[in-house]
Structure formats: C-alpha cells, structure tokens
Write a protein that holds these residues in place. Sequence first.
Motif, PDB file in Angstrom:
ATOM      1  N   PRO A  70       0.811  -1.223   0.000  1.00  0.00           N
ATOM      2  CA  PRO A  70       0.000   0.000   0.000  1.00  0.00           C
ATOM      3  C   PRO A  70       0.849   1.279   0.000  1.00  0.00           C
ATOM      4  O   PRO A  70       0.445   2.294  -0.566  1.00  0.00           O
ATOM      5  CB  PRO A  70      -0.823  -0.115   1.281  1.00  0.00           C
ATOM      6  CG  PRO A  70      -0.917  -1.588   1.530  1.00  0.00           C
ATOM      7  CD  PRO A  70       0.408  -2.135   1.070  1.00  0.00           C
ATOM      8  N   CYS A  71       2.042   1.229   0.608  1.00  0.00           N
ATOM      9  CA  CYS A  71       2.950   2.385   0.590  1.00  0.00           C
ATOM     10  C   CYS A  71       3.368   2.685  -0.847  1.00  0.00           C
ATOM     11  O   CYS A  71       3.396   3.849  -1.271  1.00  0.00           O
ATOM     12  CB  CYS A  71       4.194   2.117   1.431  1.00  0.00           C
ATOM     13  SG  CYS A  71       3.892   1.761   3.170  1.00  0.00           S
ATOM     14  N   LYS A  72       3.705   1.643  -1.592  1.00  0.00           N
ATOM     15  CA  LYS A  72       4.115   1.795  -2.983  1.00  0.00           C
ATOM     16  C   LYS A  72       2.959   2.334  -3.828  1.00  0.00           C
ATOM     17  O   LYS A  72       3.164   3.163  -4.717  1.00  0.00           O
ATOM     18  CB  LYS A  72       4.612   0.467  -3.546  1.00  0.00           C
ATOM     19  CG  LYS A  72       5.912  -0.007  -2.922  1.00  0.00           C
ATOM     20  CD  LYS A  72       6.296  -1.375  -3.439  1.00  0.00           C
ATOM     21  CE  LYS A  72       7.522  -1.902  -2.709  1.00  0.00           C
ATOM     22  NZ  LYS A  72       7.885  -3.237  -3.161  1.00  0.00           N
ATOM     23  N   MET A  73       1.740   1.858  -3.546  1.00  0.00           N
ATOM     24  CA  MET A  73       0.567   2.334  -4.282  1.00  0.00           C
ATOM     25  C   MET A  73       0.309   3.819  -4.009  1.00  0.00           C
ATOM     26  O   MET A  73      -0.047   4.565  -4.930  1.00  0.00           O
ATOM     27  CB  MET A  73      -0.659   1.498  -3.915  1.00  0.00           C
ATOM     28  CG  MET A  73      -0.629   0.102  -4.494  1.00  0.00           C
ATOM     29  SD  MET A  73      -1.984  -0.970  -3.948  1.00  0.00           S
ATOM     30  CE  MET A  73      -3.411   0.056  -4.152  1.00  0.00           C
ATOM     31  N   LEU A  74       0.479   4.243  -2.757  1.00  0.00           N
ATOM     32  CA  LEU A  74       0.327   5.669  -2.435  1.00  0.00           C
ATOM     33  C   LEU A  74       1.317   6.493  -3.237  1.00  0.00           C
ATOM     34  O   LEU A  74       0.957   7.520  -3.825  1.00  0.00           O
ATOM     35  CB  LEU A  74       0.590   5.911  -0.943  1.00  0.00           C
ATOM     36  CG  LEU A  74      -0.573   5.937   0.006  1.00  0.00           C
ATOM     37  CD1 LEU A  74      -0.073   6.092   1.442  1.00  0.00           C
ATOM     38  CD2 LEU A  74      -1.577   7.009  -0.318  1.00  0.00           C
ATOM     39  N   GLN A  75       2.568   6.051  -3.233  1.00  0.00           N
ATOM     40  CA  GLN A  75       3.621   6.786  -3.949  1.00  0.00           C
ATOM     41  C   GLN A  75       3.310   6.853  -5.435  1.00  0.00           C
ATOM     42  O   GLN A  75       3.446   7.906  -6.054  1.00  0.00           O
ATOM     43  CB  GLN A  75       4.984   6.133  -3.716  1.00  0.00           C
ATOM     44  CG  GLN A  75       6.127   6.822  -4.421  1.00  0.00           C
ATOM     45  CD  GLN A  75       6.292   8.279  -4.030  1.00  0.00           C
ATOM     46  OE1 GLN A  75       6.304   8.616  -2.859  1.00  0.00           O
ATOM     47  NE2 GLN A  75       6.405   9.150  -5.009  1.00  0.00           N
ATOM     48  N   LYS A  76       2.882   5.763  -6.007  1.00  0.00           N
ATOM     49  CA  LYS A  76       2.665   5.707  -7.451  1.00  0.00           C
ATOM     50  C   LYS A  76       1.356   6.366  -7.891  1.00  0.00           C
ATOM     51  O   LYS A  76       1.334   7.104  -8.876  1.00  0.00           O
ATOM     52  CB  LYS A  76       2.672   4.240  -7.908  1.00  0.00           C
ATOM     53  CG  LYS A  76       2.485   4.059  -9.390  1.00  0.00           C
ATOM     54  CD  LYS A  76       2.516   2.607  -9.782  1.00  0.00           C
ATOM     55  CE  LYS A  76       2.265   2.460 -11.273  1.00  0.00           C
ATOM     56  NZ  LYS A  76       2.180   1.067 -11.677  1.00  0.00           N
ATOM     57  N   ASN A  77       0.268   6.120  -7.169  1.00  0.00           N
ATOM     58  CA  ASN A  77      -1.053   6.523  -7.635  1.00  0.00           C
ATOM     59  C   ASN A  77      -1.636   7.764  -6.979  1.00  0.00           C
ATOM     60  O   ASN A  77      -2.580   8.338  -7.508  1.00  0.00           O
ATOM     61  CB  ASN A  77      -2.049   5.374  -7.429  1.00  0.00           C
ATOM     62  CG  ASN A  77      -1.643   4.122  -8.161  1.00  0.00           C
ATOM     63  OD1 ASN A  77      -1.058   4.179  -9.230  1.00  0.00           O
ATOM     64  ND2 ASN A  77      -1.931   2.978  -7.577  1.00  0.00           N
ATOM     65  N   VAL A  78      -1.115   8.161  -5.831  1.00  0.00           N
ATOM     66  CA  VAL A  78      -1.725   9.275  -5.096  1.00  0.00           C
ATOM     67  C   VAL A  78      -0.769  10.461  -4.996  1.00  0.00           C
ATOM     68  O   VAL A  78      -1.119  11.578  -5.370  1.00  0.00           O
ATOM     69  CB  VAL A  78      -2.194   8.824  -3.690  1.00  0.00           C
ATOM     70  CG1 VAL A  78      -2.810   9.974  -2.922  1.00  0.00           C
ATOM     71  CG2 VAL A  78      -3.185   7.658  -3.801  1.00  0.00           C
ATOM     72  N   PHE A  79       0.431  10.235  -4.498  1.00  0.00           N
ATOM     73  CA  PHE A  79       1.374  11.336  -4.278  1.00  0.00           C
ATOM     74  C   PHE A  79       1.799  12.009  -5.586  1.00  0.00           C
ATOM     75  O   PHE A  79       2.265  13.136  -5.581  1.00  0.00           O
ATOM     76  CB  PHE A  79       2.616  10.863  -3.529  1.00  0.00           C
ATOM     77  CG  PHE A  79       2.355  10.388  -2.125  1.00  0.00           C
ATOM     78  CD1 PHE A  79       1.206  10.712  -1.432  1.00  0.00           C
ATOM     79  CD2 PHE A  79       3.296   9.610  -1.481  1.00  0.00           C
ATOM     80  CE1 PHE A  79       0.985  10.277  -0.132  1.00  0.00           C
ATOM     81  CE2 PHE A  79       3.101   9.173  -0.174  1.00  0.00           C
ATOM     82  CZ  PHE A  79       1.937   9.506   0.498  1.00  0.00           C
ATOM     83  N   GLU A 131      -3.699  11.545  12.465  1.00  0.00           N
ATOM     84  CA  GLU A 131      -3.020  10.319  12.025  1.00  0.00           C
ATOM     85  C   GLU A 131      -4.011   9.478  11.249  1.00  0.00           C
ATOM     86  O   GLU A 131      -5.146   9.295  11.688  1.00  0.00           O
ATOM     87  CB  GLU A 131      -2.517   9.557  13.249  1.00  0.00           C
ATOM     88  CG  GLU A 131      -1.942   8.202  12.968  1.00  0.00           C
ATOM     89  CD  GLU A 131      -1.541   7.452  14.245  1.00  0.00           C
ATOM     90  OE1 GLU A 131      -1.243   6.251  14.130  1.00  0.00           O
ATOM     91  OE2 GLU A 131      -1.538   8.051  15.342  1.00  0.00           O
ATOM     92  N   ILE A 132      -3.596   8.992  10.090  1.00  0.00           N
ATOM     93  CA  ILE A 132      -4.422   8.059   9.334  1.00  0.00           C
ATOM     94  C   ILE A 132      -3.556   6.874   8.925  1.00  0.00           C
ATOM     95  O   ILE A 132      -2.376   7.027   8.620  1.00  0.00           O
ATOM     96  CB  ILE A 132      -5.114   8.711   8.115  1.00  0.00           C
ATOM     97  CG1 ILE A 132      -4.150   9.519   7.262  1.00  0.00           C
ATOM     98  CG2 ILE A 132      -6.269   9.573   8.546  1.00  0.00           C
ATOM     99  CD1 ILE A 132      -4.796  10.147   6.036  1.00  0.00           C
ATOM    100  N   ILE A 133      -4.174   5.717   8.961  1.00  0.00           N
ATOM    101  CA  ILE A 133      -3.432   4.477   8.700  1.00  0.00           C
ATOM    102  C   ILE A 133      -3.951   3.832   7.428  1.00  0.00           C
ATOM    103  O   ILE A 133      -5.160   3.759   7.205  1.00  0.00           O
ATOM    104  CB  ILE A 133      -3.581   3.499   9.883  1.00  0.00           C
ATOM    105  CG1 ILE A 133      -3.049   4.136  11.157  1.00  0.00           C
ATOM    106  CG2 ILE A 133      -2.856   2.184   9.598  1.00  0.00           C
ATOM    107  CD1 ILE A 133      -3.403   3.370  12.416  1.00  0.00           C
ATOM    108  N   GLY A 134      -3.023   3.368   6.607  1.00  0.00           N
ATOM    109  CA  GLY A 134      -3.372   2.618   5.412  1.00  0.00           C
ATOM    110  C   GLY A 134      -3.456   3.467   4.163  1.00  0.00           C
ATOM    111  O   GLY A 134      -3.326   4.688   4.197  1.00  0.00           O
ATOM    112  N   TYR A 135      -3.685   2.782   3.072  1.00  0.00           N
ATOM    113  CA  TYR A 135      -3.796   3.428   1.770  1.00  0.00           C
ATOM    114  C   TYR A 135      -4.993   4.375   1.770  1.00  0.00           C
ATOM    115  O   TYR A 135      -6.066   4.035   2.277  1.00  0.00           O
ATOM    116  CB  TYR A 135      -3.974   2.371   0.674  1.00  0.00           C
ATOM    117  CG  TYR A 135      -4.145   2.958  -0.699  1.00  0.00           C
ATOM    118  CD1 TYR A 135      -3.035   3.310  -1.460  1.00  0.00           C
ATOM    119  CD2 TYR A 135      -5.406   3.178  -1.238  1.00  0.00           C
ATOM    120  CE1 TYR A 135      -3.178   3.859  -2.728  1.00  0.00           C
ATOM    121  CE2 TYR A 135      -5.562   3.718  -2.505  1.00  0.00           C
ATOM    122  CZ  TYR A 135      -4.444   4.059  -3.237  1.00  0.00           C
ATOM    123  OH  TYR A 135      -4.588   4.612  -4.483  1.00  0.00           O
TER     124      TYR A 135
END
Length: 156
Positions: A70-79, A131-135
């Motif tokens: 999910p960290c990788k997905m945030l970096q690729k698709n959201v950030f 604080e929020i947790i997860g994708y």
Amino acid sequence: MKIFKKLVFILAVSAASLMAVHAEAGDKNDEKGADKGIVFVPGSWAQILKKAKAENKIIFFDAYTTWCGPCKMLQKNVFTRPDVADVFNKNFINVKVDMEKGEGPMLAERYPLEGYPTLFFIDGDGHVVKEIIGYQNPETLIKVGKAVAKKNGALL
C-alpha cells in the motif's frame, strides 16, 4: 548485396538515432512530471521540525517501508497526482521516512505505528495533529489534508 548492407546500416543508424532522441525527450518529460507530485523535503527530523515552526506549517509525514505494498501504491497513484500535490505542497512540509532505516526506528518510537503506511500530520513542536493508517485514495487524502490545513489556519 552491397546496397542491401548499406540499407541495413542506414536503417540501424536511423533507428539508433530515433531511440536516442526519444529517450532524451522521455527524460525531459520525466523532469517536467516530477514537479506534478508531492515534493518531499529532505533533512533530519530536527531540521524538519525547525522548518515547520519557522514557516508556521504542519508536517505531512509519510511513515513507510520498502516492502509495503500500500505504501508503494500511495507513492505511485496518489502522491504523484497534481490535485493532491497542489494541496500538500502549498500547505505542508512534506516528509517521507523509511521507518526501518536512518531516523526511522527512532521516529517509530516517538510516533508509535499500528501499520503501514501511517500518515501523520505533526505540528512544529512535534505533536501529532492527525493520524491516518493505510492506503488513502486521492479524494480522501485531499479532504483530510484540507481539513487539517483549515483547522490549523493554513491558506488553501
């Protein structure tokens, strides 16, 4: 036969030239695209806190690990989205920390984690504001970012 060899040679040189031009154009497009995402500021945690305090901004802190899907997905698709970057680059000091390297383990003690990714909003004194947790999908992250910015008097 000589004409055939010359033709093959000319085609090979032309193809190589086109590939080089295409690769160079791709590099330039990548450089232009880099400014469309969230800009994460480098530096020690002490420097980041000092910067946040001096600029009267909240820190957006992405606590991640290299093995976290999910960290990788945030970096690729959201950030990387311009609409997300617009909110976060204007209103926050953005920081990413691999929680298993460098200052990560120390920060994990200071800011306990329940899972990855954990996205913190931290004031210049080091206190967690949100604080929020997860994708998080882009729309949710923008909504949370705007709410935190508004609560803390940032101009959107």
